[in-house]
Every structure is written in structure tokens, then in C-alpha cells.
Design an enzyme around this catalytic site. Sequence first.
Site, PDB file in Angstrom:
ATOM      1  NE  ARG A  29      -4.351  -6.627   1.212  1.00 12.51           N
ATOM      2  CZ  ARG A  29      -4.363  -5.790   0.187  1.00 12.51           C
ATOM      3  NH1 ARG A  29      -5.465  -5.651  -0.524  1.00 12.51           N
ATOM      4  NH2 ARG A  29      -3.303  -5.107  -0.171  1.00 12.51           N
ATOM      5  CD  GLU A  33      11.545  -4.376  -6.484  1.00 16.25           C
ATOM      6  OE1 GLU A  33      11.620  -5.507  -5.990  1.00 16.25           O
ATOM      7  OE2 GLU A  33      10.493  -3.934  -6.983  1.00 16.25           O
ATOM      8  N   GLY A  61       0.791  -1.227   0.000  1.00 14.76           N
ATOM      9  CA  GLY A  61       0.000   0.000   0.000  1.00 14.76           C
ATOM     10  C   GLY A  61       0.822   1.274   0.000  1.00 14.76           C
ATOM     11  N   GLY A  62       2.083   1.191  -0.403  1.00 15.75           N
ATOM     12  CA  GLY A  62       2.858   2.416  -0.579  1.00 15.75           C
ATOM     13  C   GLY A  62       3.591   2.907   0.655  1.00 15.75           C
TER      14      GLY A  62
END
Lengths: 503, 180
Positions: free
Chosen positions: A298, A206, A170-171
Site C-alpha cells: 500500500r 523470530e 503497525g506494531g
Amino acid sequence: MKRKPELFKKVLVANRGEIAVRVSRALKEMGIECVCVYSEADRLSSHIAFADEAYSIGPAPATQSYLNIERIIETAKKSGCQAVHPGYGFLAESHEFARACEDQGIVFIGPGSKSIEQMGFKTQARKIMKGSGVPVIPGGEEPLSDEAEAITLAEKFGYPVIIKASAGGGGKGMRIVRAAGEMKSAFKTARNEAESAFGNPAIYIEKYIDRPRHIEVQILADNYGSMVYLGERECSIQRRYQKLIEESPSPAIDAKKRKLLGETALKAAEAAGYRNAGTVEFILDQSGRFYFLEVNTRLQVEHPVTELTTGIDLVKEQIRIASGFPLGIKQKDIKPEGSAIECRIYAEDPSNDFLPSLGKISRLRNPAGPWVRMENYVYEGYDVPVYYDPLIAKLITWGQTRPEALARMSRALEEYVIEGIETTIPFHIWVIRDENFRKGDFSTSYIDEHYTGKPTDEHRKVPSDVALIAAAINRVESTAVPKKGSTGTTNRWKDTSRREGVS
Amino acid sequence: MEGYVKKGRRVVIYYASINGRDAKIKIEKKNDMYTIEIDDRSYVVDRQHLEGSGALSLVVDNKCYEASVTRSDGALLVCISGEKFEVTLKDELEYRSASPSARHTGLESEEIRAPMPGVVVCVEVEEGQRVSAGTAAVIVEAMKMQNEISAPAGGTVKQILVREGDVVDSRQVLVVIDRG
């Protein structure tokens, strides 16, 4: 867990807001009793009105209520629930919570705690995917020990690079670093955010792919090894890694790539020993290559767009699978139709860098009409609490074609009125009218590249003279808002006209 | 007292500005209908209050709109079909007294304010430190996101008014910068 397939009688929804309402609705439709929980800040939240039973679980801060595993499990047992639905956010991706449920003989509606743990720890997830032949982005798989190590790795992959929270999503805890000089502050803020959002400061690095698209695949897997994919969702319209608009299908994916993505997603799910509903996220670079990003173990915020194109109720499927039923659908029977789009309505001010906007909703009119779906929990007079996510509603439309879905969305957004707080509605209106978006020409950098916060005339439909007329009438008449039941329109006109000199 | 009498009717004039455009508005009421002139265009407007909501239903030369108008820092914020406009209106008196030079403030210090309520996670500057415009001064966490609040202009940090862990309100002053 082996149990004879039989639907639960009573389920606890361990969440709040629109998703708690969404899950309650599915439970009611299935004839299952619905138990909700609420913090002290949420007594007036409407998710309570949609449930059969409600239990107070502690003070406003989420760590003391919606994240309090012990309290929620105790409530599930006390109220006689056989299962818990975690929604998204809060405990939805907590393997500790899933394990605690398993230990107490309560079914966690979602994957097993082991899959959640493996997929939740991003570096481990990457290793598993790489080992199973799923393409991944070049990156350091171990959590970073210090800034110097981050710089060494960044030089190996080449800038730009991205720092991410190992336990996150979610950032939160993410930072792009374009040069060695930016590493120090990015490293520090990412760690702080990871620590405060997930209670774990571990971060990794990354290679950063410039102007990618974010594409994800919805999957369903039962407890007996059957799995299906339900098409992709395009989620590239994001800001600070928070999605704002999602659609299905993606304008960038053709039938051949769709099949390849779907099959790769199933391969990933199999590698993770996955069951129940899940989402495999990919990033698509500008040449059309895709890389595994993560598995969201989820239900996603944006699940409705898949529901509208496939006709499958994902929450009910989750509940059926968790009850022990085998999947009732085969891959060949899944034929997504038309086009669906979702706009997330946040209590944020798009003209002021999307800063949270808090306060009381003084007026609310929800859009409606053909092929418009609202997922919503706020009401007129509701005070949006400061403690939780600022998502207040989701607006979803469907059309036989993408242009029809967009035209419906535009129409619905124009009907939508929320006053008292700022919301992302003006942003969505801007995007839906934007030529680049309409052509499907965008990436995750879209907002940075195109959106200034100030609508330009070409994106406006309302003539500015009409705004001047409204302002002038407002000033000449009165600034007072008429109270409910007041009949004083004529008198108010007289009073103010006397004051302002009009008669 | 605003306006003047024209053929026995009062007319009010406003000098308006909207999205960088200036306009002169003449507003007049006849038989429950407004006649509104904006620069050289004239409109016939039927307005009704949507009872209880504070919104205006406008029929402008038979075109339909629904508008909400709120006040903020001297401007009027108008919202119509999800589009927002910021309008400033001045009557004759205000218009004449507001010369452009009067608005120029030679501010010597600049305040960094919290743009929303939240919790101070970290203060990134020290008193006496030189900062340039854009330097991160304070990090405030609200709704799970950390927001960097940066200096709007360069100068020297004169005063720090918050500490880590403080709960701050929207518009609360966090740091004062001396621009000298």
C-alpha cells in the site's frame, strides 16, 4: 486486468483523516471526481470538505463503517466510481476487499489481491523471499500453536526473540521476549491484540535483532513488468513499533548500499508478482547487514519524504498505474535530491507514556513557509474522535542537506500550535535538538534509551523565566479566556486587578 | 487581598516553582507595562492578548514570545514555542499555610485509574490478590492499542470496579488497592 489506458473519471476514497485528504488532492489535480465515505462519527471530519461527493457508510466503529467491504463496494457502484483508493490502514491491505473489487469490476488502486494475500501473511512472505534469495531473519515460519512451542523455538534461536502477528503490521500484536519467564504474558497479549486488530489470532516468532535500524525502500511497478525503486526511508524513530519520524535518505546508507537495497527490493517485488506502489521493509543490524522484514502492499504514511526528494507524486503514479498506463520513468532518471524529514503528529501525550489524548482542539496554527509541507485534516474546534488512529497530521520539511531539513523542521515545529489536546510536538522538538539524532546515531531503541518524557534544560531554548512571567500575568489578570469578539481586555484587567489587589 | 502598596502602586508577590526550581516573583503594572522581578532579575514586559485564542503575546525586554497558559490540578501549564512548563504559584497566604508536612498524606488505599477513555479488554487481578508495584491490573484498549494499566504501589486488591467490555472514562477508578 487488461484495459486500455484511460484515466478514471471518478474514484472512491475508502478512508478518512489526513490520507483521505491527500488522495482527494491528487484526484482533483488529475481532474478526477472524488467520492468520499464517512462514518457517523466523521460527519464533521474535513475529508468531506475536500471531496466532490460524500456517502454515509455506517456507525462509528470501523468494523461497521470503514471496514465494511460490502457497504463500500455498494457505494462505489451506486456513485458510479470506476476505482477505489484504499489509502493506508483499514482495508488497504485486505485481500478480501481487493478481491471483492476485482469481482465487481471496480479497479482496486494497489496490487492484486493475490500479492496482498501472500505478502499480508508474514510467514508466507518470508518463505517466498527466502526462496528468491532475499535475506531473511532466522525465525519460525509457521504460526505458533502454543506457548510451549514458542519456548522451544526461542531456545533454538537464542533469546531475545520477538512474537509477531501473522496477519498484522503497525506494531499491533508484537512483543519482545527476553527470557522464558516472560513468554506466558507476551504470548497472551500478542494473541489478544492480533485477534482484536486483525480478526486473526495467529502469531509467529523470530530472532530479535538488538538495536537495529528500520530502513525501507519505495517501489513502483506497472502492470507490464516495469519496476523502479525510489530510494530508501529511514524509519528508526519508533515507539511500540509505531513510527514517529521518518527521513530520506537514511544517514546510515551510502550510495553503494542504496543500490544494493534497491535491487534487493525489486527482487522481492518480482518474487511477489507485485504491481502498483509498495514498500519493502528491511532491518539493518549494527554491522550493516540487512534482512527482509515485510512488504507493505500500500501507500505508506511516510510517503511524502520520498515525494520531496524525488519530485514524484506517488498517489498520482498509483492512479496512473491502476488506470493501465505504463511507468513513465526509468531507473536511471530517478535521482533523489536533498534531504526530507517527516514528523507524525499524534494526539498522544509524550510526557505521559504517549497515552492517547482526546478532546477538542481549542486553538490551531499550522506551520508554513519555505519547503514546509503539512498533511492535515483537523481544524480549530474539531473533536478528535476516540474510534480511530490518533494520527492528526504530518509535518514534512525538505532541505538541500540533512542539517538544513532539520533546521527547517525545528523552525516549523516551533511555529506549530495545537491547544486543547496533548500532541507529540514537544517530543519532536526534543528529538530534532538531540545530539544523537542530529549525528544520525540512533536505532529503533532510541526512544527507550534516550527519551524520558521530560525535556531537560539542554534541550530547551525558551528561558524558564519567560514561562514564569506568562504564568504570573495569567494569574494576576484572569483565568478567563477571552471570547471571540469580546473587547474587555481593559475591563478584565480592572476587574481582576481589583480582586488581586493590583491597580 | 494580595500584595502591598509601594510608592502608591500595588505589588503582588508569588512564590513559584518550575521544573524543580523555586523562585520569588514580584509583579507590578505601570503605564500599561509590567515590571516583573524574578529573584534578582528584573524584566519589562509588554503583554497583549491574541484576541479569540486565549494566547498571550509577550515582549520581554524586547524579546518576543507567544505563550498559552492553561490550568490543571492547581498548576499552570505554560506552552511557548512547543516547549511545555508546569508552574505552581502561591501568594503569600497560600505560601505560609502550605507547610511541607501538610502535603504528606498517609494514604491507606491507592486507586488505579484509567489514563484515557477506552474499553476494558481484560481484568488481570482478583479481589484479595497480593500485587506489587508494576503488576498489570487491567488492560484497556484505546485507539486500537492495548494498554496495560498497572498498580502504582504494592498491596492487596480491595475492590474491582470494572468488567471486561466496560467502556471507561479518563480518570475513572478501575481497581482499589489496599496498601496495608
